[in-house]
Design an enzyme around this catalytic site. Sequence first.
Site, PDB file in Angstrom:
ATOM      1  N   VAL A 124     -52.500 -57.155   2.199  1.00 57.34           N
ATOM      2  CA  VAL A 124     -52.846 -57.327   3.618  1.00 57.34           C
ATOM      3  C   VAL A 124     -54.309 -56.930   3.775  1.00 57.34           C
ATOM      4  O   VAL A 124     -54.740 -55.887   3.276  1.00 57.34           O
ATOM      5  CB  VAL A 124     -51.944 -56.465   4.523  1.00 57.34           C
ATOM      6  CG1 VAL A 124     -52.338 -56.624   5.980  1.00 57.34           C
ATOM      7  CG2 VAL A 124     -50.475 -56.859   4.322  1.00 57.34           C
ATOM      8  N   HIS A 139     -48.524 -51.189   4.245  1.00 56.86           N
ATOM      9  CA  HIS A 139     -47.204 -50.561   4.057  1.00 56.86           C
ATOM     10  C   HIS A 139     -46.172 -51.202   5.003  1.00 56.86           C
ATOM     11  O   HIS A 139     -45.024 -51.440   4.610  1.00 56.86           O
ATOM     12  CB  HIS A 139     -47.266 -49.070   4.403  1.00 56.86           C
ATOM     13  CG  HIS A 139     -48.156 -48.254   3.519  1.00 56.86           C
ATOM     14  ND1 HIS A 139     -49.323 -47.675   3.966  1.00 56.86           N
ATOM     15  CD2 HIS A 139     -48.035 -47.899   2.211  1.00 56.86           C
ATOM     16  CE1 HIS A 139     -49.876 -46.999   2.979  1.00 56.86           C
ATOM     17  NE2 HIS A 139     -49.129 -47.116   1.904  1.00 56.86           N
ATOM     18  N   LYS A 188     -51.769 -55.164  -3.869  1.00 58.81           N
ATOM     19  CA  LYS A 188     -53.092 -54.530  -3.826  1.00 58.81           C
ATOM     20  C   LYS A 188     -53.305 -53.680  -5.081  1.00 58.81           C
ATOM     21  O   LYS A 188     -54.371 -53.688  -5.678  1.00 58.81           O
ATOM     22  CB  LYS A 188     -53.179 -53.703  -2.538  1.00 58.81           C
ATOM     23  CG  LYS A 188     -54.076 -52.504  -2.565  1.00 58.81           C
ATOM     24  CD  LYS A 188     -55.511 -52.892  -2.331  1.00 58.81           C
ATOM     25  CE  LYS A 188     -56.444 -51.709  -2.205  1.00 58.81           C
ATOM     26  NZ  LYS A 188     -56.138 -50.585  -3.068  1.00 58.81           N
ATOM     27  N   ASP A 189     -52.272 -52.924  -5.466  1.00 58.43           N
ATOM     28  CA  ASP A 189     -52.336 -52.157  -6.715  1.00 58.43           C
ATOM     29  C   ASP A 189     -51.599 -52.974  -7.773  1.00 58.43           C
ATOM     30  O   ASP A 189     -50.475 -52.666  -8.160  1.00 58.43           O
ATOM     31  CB  ASP A 189     -51.709 -50.769  -6.515  1.00 58.43           C
ATOM     32  CG  ASP A 189     -52.535 -49.938  -5.547  1.00 58.43           C
ATOM     33  OD1 ASP A 189     -53.727 -49.750  -5.796  1.00 58.43           O
ATOM     34  OD2 ASP A 189     -51.988 -49.521  -4.514  1.00 58.43           O
ATOM     35  N   SER A 221     -56.132 -50.050   2.608  1.00 56.61           N
ATOM     36  CA  SER A 221     -55.819 -48.928   1.723  1.00 56.61           C
ATOM     37  C   SER A 221     -55.955 -47.644   2.535  1.00 56.61           C
ATOM     38  O   SER A 221     -56.839 -47.540   3.402  1.00 56.61           O
ATOM     39  CB  SER A 221     -56.827 -48.909   0.567  1.00 56.61           C
ATOM     40  OG  SER A 221     -56.845 -47.632  -0.051  1.00 56.61           O
ATOM     41  N   SER A 222     -55.097 -46.666   2.232  1.00 55.09           N
ATOM     42  CA  SER A 222     -55.192 -45.387   2.949  1.00 55.09           C
ATOM     43  C   SER A 222     -56.551 -44.746   2.707  1.00 55.09           C
ATOM     44  O   SER A 222     -57.057 -44.009   3.553  1.00 55.09           O
ATOM     45  CB  SER A 222     -54.093 -44.438   2.483  1.00 55.09           C
ATOM     46  OG  SER A 222     -52.838 -45.033   2.653  1.00 55.09           O
TER      47      SER A 222
HETATM   48  O1  PAF Z   1     -48.826 -46.787  -4.361  1.00 60.28           O
HETATM   49  C1  PAF Z   1     -48.549 -45.634  -3.994  1.00 60.28           C
HETATM   50  O2  PAF Z   1     -48.623 -45.284  -2.824  1.00 60.28           O
HETATM   51  C2  PAF Z   1     -48.066 -44.632  -5.038  1.00 60.28           C
HETATM   52  O3  PAF Z   1     -48.723 -44.810  -6.248  1.00 60.28           O
HETATM   53  C3  PAF Z   1     -46.544 -44.632  -5.231  1.00 60.28           C
HETATM   54  C4  PAF Z   1     -46.033 -45.951  -5.778  1.00 60.28           C
HETATM   55  C5  PAF Z   1     -45.863 -44.350  -3.896  1.00 60.28           C
HETATM   56  C6  PAF Z   1     -46.145 -43.539  -6.221  1.00 60.28           C
HETATM   57  O4  PAF Z   1     -46.554 -42.275  -5.776  1.00 60.28           O
END
Ligand code: PAF
Length: 306
Positions: A198, A59, A171-172, A207-208
């Site tokens: 990253v 992030h 990542k997504d 990832s969280s």
């Molecule tokens: O990737 C995420 O953290 C979530 O899917 C997002 C884009 C903030 C939408 O809730």
Amino acid sequence: MVPAGSDPSAAVCQGADVTAPDLDVVTRIDELRALLDRVRASGRRVGFVPTMGYLHEGHLSLMRAARAADEVVAVSIFVNPLQFAPQEDLASYPRDLERDLALCTSVGVEVVFAPPVEEMYPQPIATTVSVAGVSERMEGAARPTHFAGVATVVAKLFGIVGPCRAYFGEKDYQQLAVVRRMAADLSLPVEVVGCPIVREPDGLAMSSRNVYLDPEERAVAPVLHRALLEGASVVQAGERDGEVVAARMAEVITAEPLCRLDYAEVVDAATLQPCRRLVGEVRLLVAARLGTPRLLDNLGVRVPEG
Ligand code: PAF
């Protein structure tokens, strides 16, 4: 959260030092909209990073990219119930707002939008956004309501934030494709920017949800990245059949007894359709369950010509 009597737009509108440790935390939609309208009216561009909090280096890299390109960086922290199916981890999703705010401050973010659920969804939602095609396979097949939840909240956030550049992690990768398509189809005044994954030093994509891994699972988790590297090296060595490459990646993951493979795919990087004959830019994607969490990873490959 905002100090009583303060005008949250003042610091960002009056040309304050963008690295000053002042952070405006806004919880109301009308307040954020007014603040960012004033920012744009003063000739400054907004960079927007949507998140669900529990921030990590991935992030922060998005925030740094926004910091480098835009004058004012706004981050949303909102765990969006719409994108969780009833059996998923909405209630237990990791949250730590104080820590998140400190991290935002550390990279020079000026504005955090952290609305309560009732602010975003004051009544049961009747309007949802679904993106056909790109959202249907892979994560869309594994989590059938997920992308409509993501597209709906991102469309709402784009509507609230207004014209901006919005930063999403690769990542997504499928989520990024869904958001790009949604923003283009709906002519939203947002430039969607994709940023590189990253990784931890051993290759695990940040990832969280990695906090759910126990030590044994954590030790095994880089197998997804290894599978992708193996797929990429098979392509570099001359393989041009996407199914053969996908099967090789699947083999690497299934050889690990703790992992349950969900999918290993080779798709066109733009359309996300599977490619049989590999040419141009392709994306290798894998997903596997490792204990409780499902891990995702992906890698871009330019197929050598000839
Ligand atoms: O990737 C995420 O953290 C979530 O899917 C997002 C884009 C903030 C939408 O809730």
